[in-house]
Design a protein around this motif. Structure first.
Motif, PDB file in Angstrom:
ATOM      1  N   THR A  36       2.555  -6.570  -5.974  1.00  0.00           N
ATOM      2  CA  THR A  36       3.122  -5.821  -4.861  1.00  0.00           C
ATOM      3  C   THR A  36       3.092  -6.689  -3.602  1.00  0.00           C
ATOM      4  OG1 THR A  36       0.992  -4.909  -4.152  1.00  0.00           O
ATOM      5  CG2 THR A  36       2.217  -3.673  -5.846  1.00  0.00           C
ATOM      6  N   ASN A  37       3.795  -6.270  -2.587  1.00  0.00           N
ATOM      7  CA  ASN A  37       3.807  -7.012  -1.323  1.00  0.00           C
ATOM      8  C   ASN A  37       2.404  -7.133  -0.755  1.00  0.00           C
ATOM      9  OD1 ASN A  37       5.657  -8.153   0.897  1.00  0.00           O
ATOM     10  ND2 ASN A  37       4.389  -6.708   2.038  1.00  0.00           N
ATOM     11  N   ASP A  38       1.622  -6.046  -0.823  1.00  0.00           N
ATOM     12  CA  ASP A  38       0.257  -6.072  -0.275  1.00  0.00           C
ATOM     13  C   ASP A  38      -0.640  -7.039  -1.051  1.00  0.00           C
ATOM     14  OD1 ASP A  38       0.890  -4.292   1.705  1.00  0.00           O
ATOM     15  OD2 ASP A  38       0.030  -2.542   0.699  1.00  0.00           O
ATOM     16  N   MET A  39      -0.467  -7.089  -2.353  1.00  0.00           N
ATOM     17  CA  MET A  39      -1.251  -8.039  -3.152  1.00  0.00           C
ATOM     18  C   MET A  39      -0.908  -9.471  -2.764  1.00  0.00           C
ATOM     19  SD  MET A  39      -1.041  -6.476  -7.016  1.00  0.00           S
ATOM     20  CE  MET A  39      -1.825  -4.927  -7.471  1.00  0.00           C
ATOM     21  N   GLY A  40       0.396  -9.753  -2.676  1.00  0.00           N
ATOM     22  CA  GLY A  40       0.821 -11.092  -2.295  1.00  0.00           C
ATOM     23  C   GLY A  40       0.332 -11.477  -0.916  1.00  0.00           C
ATOM     24  N   LEU A  41       0.315 -10.517  -0.014  1.00  0.00           N
ATOM     25  CA  LEU A  41      -0.145 -10.759   1.354  1.00  0.00           C
ATOM     26  C   LEU A  41      -1.631 -11.100   1.374  1.00  0.00           C
ATOM     27  CD1 LEU A  41       0.802 -10.709   4.315  1.00  0.00           C
ATOM     28  CD2 LEU A  41       0.184  -8.279   4.380  1.00  0.00           C
TER      29      LEU A  41
END
Length: 361
Positions: free
Chosen positions: A148-153
């Motif tokens: 997810t975007n949050d994981m990648g961030l």
């Protein structure tokens, strides 16, 4: 998700179950005791191989093996990387091994694996490191398909801090990829495998790394520097969020052509700001690449994709991990692939001339 990529030089090997033999020729007494020198970095004050008992093989490579070992006395766990000298010389990896030791002896950072001790006998080189039980980021990415975007961030934020630290010491990493990012038991990152890292005096021209992650200037062989790590970060962010690298082909030369053309097809569902960041990192002209501009790593940290990140707390490991590995105990190897144990056989001793190459190891 692509299959695991191979680098020019992979991790190392130690064989067999039971005790990793020999050591410094004594009766096996002693233990792995961590101490701090004047610089504050952890180092072993005494060790011999006889006190280490093999638990499981957690990594294999072209000329070596990594084994989870336990100190018989203290019961502490470590990762023991061993490399066969004859294979290192045959594959011309001598300088890479020396570079890895030099870099890891110098660095001390929460997101970089620690090296405690190095040694060699007449057949192998040994590096004792901290064991990181969470496994490879690659495994989690493969099982989920994409993050997810949050994981990648989260992962990108910790990696940016690690790269900023290395670059502050003029060290280029050159092998950023999901296979070389481990997760500790709490879910924070640890960069590992520094065989391609190097302390830069000037530009370097060595062709090394993993094809999908090579910056254009490495492929062109015109000399490269710290900027290659920012290119690799762009590839990594793309792969984490899409599940596949931006440049791939059935053969390395096809990959190289795509890298040099830098034609990006970014999945439309990705966050607007991360797409902008990827485009600014994957710039063929390194003089215009984010991270390699006047502001350095600060330019990356100030990008709008990271606007929710408090950079002061990142190196303190205070960002809340999104993936927390299942780890039963400090010596739990279940998050790594199972590798067959190597049959114990005594390698022939190398010549004194060849051994001289590693006299300071």
């Amino acid at each position: 998700m692509t299959a695991a990529r191979s680098s020019c030089a992979l991790g190392a090997k130690v064989g067999g179950s039971g005790t990793t033999g020999g050591g410094d020729g004594d009766d096996g007494e002693g233990s792995a005791r961590a101490a701090r020198d004047q610089s504050g970095e952890r180092r072993l004050v005494h060790l011999n191989l006889g006190v280490l008992e093999s638990v499981a093989t957690v990594g294999t490579g072209t000329f070596g093996r990594v084994v989870l070992v336990q100190d018989r006395k203290t019961k502490s766990y470590f990762a023991l990387k061993s490399m066969k000298i004859v294979d290192l010389i045959r594959l011309k990896q001598q300088q890479h091994v020396h570079n890895e030791k030099e870099v890891l002896m110098e660095v001390n950072h929460p997101f970089i694996v620690k090296l405690y001790w190095t040694w060699h006998d007449e057949r192998c080189l040994f590096m004792l490191m901290e064991f990181i039980p969470g496994g490879e980021l690659f495994s989690y990415l493969r099982s989920r398909g994409r993050f997810t975007n949050d994981m990648g961030l989260f992962f990108s934020s910790e990696i940016v801090c690690a790269l900023e630290y290395l670059h502050s010491k003029n060290i280029v990493y050159r092998d950023l990829k999901p296979e070389n990012i481990l997760l500790d038991r709490h879910g924070h990152v640890k960069l590992t495998d520094f065989g391609f890292s190097k302390k830069l005096v000037d530009r370097t021209c060595t062709l090394c790394g993993t094809p999908e992650y090579l910056a254009p200037e490495i492929i062109q062989g015109k000399g490269h520097g710290l900027a290659v790590d920012w290119w690799a970060l762009g590839v990594l962010i793309f792969e984490m969020l899409s599940g596949y690298p931006p440049f791939f082909d059935d053969n390395p030369f096809g990959i190289y052509q795509k890298v040099l053309s830098a034609k990006l097809n970014i999945p439309h569902q990705l966050d607007f700001y991360v797409k902008d960041l990827i485009r600014k990192l994957l710039v063929v002209d390194k003089t215009k690449r984010l991270g390699n501009l006047k502001g350095g790593a600060e330019d990356v940290k100030k990008h709008k994709w990271f606007q929710s990140i408090d950079w002061d707390i990142v190196p303190q490991r205070k960002l809340k991990p999104i993936i927390v590995p299942e780890v039963a105990h400090d010596g739990d190897s279940s998050n790594f692939e199972v590798y067959p144990e190597e049959k114990r056989r005594k390698e022939p001793a190398v010549s004194q001339q060849d051994l001289e190459i590693f006299k300071n190891f």
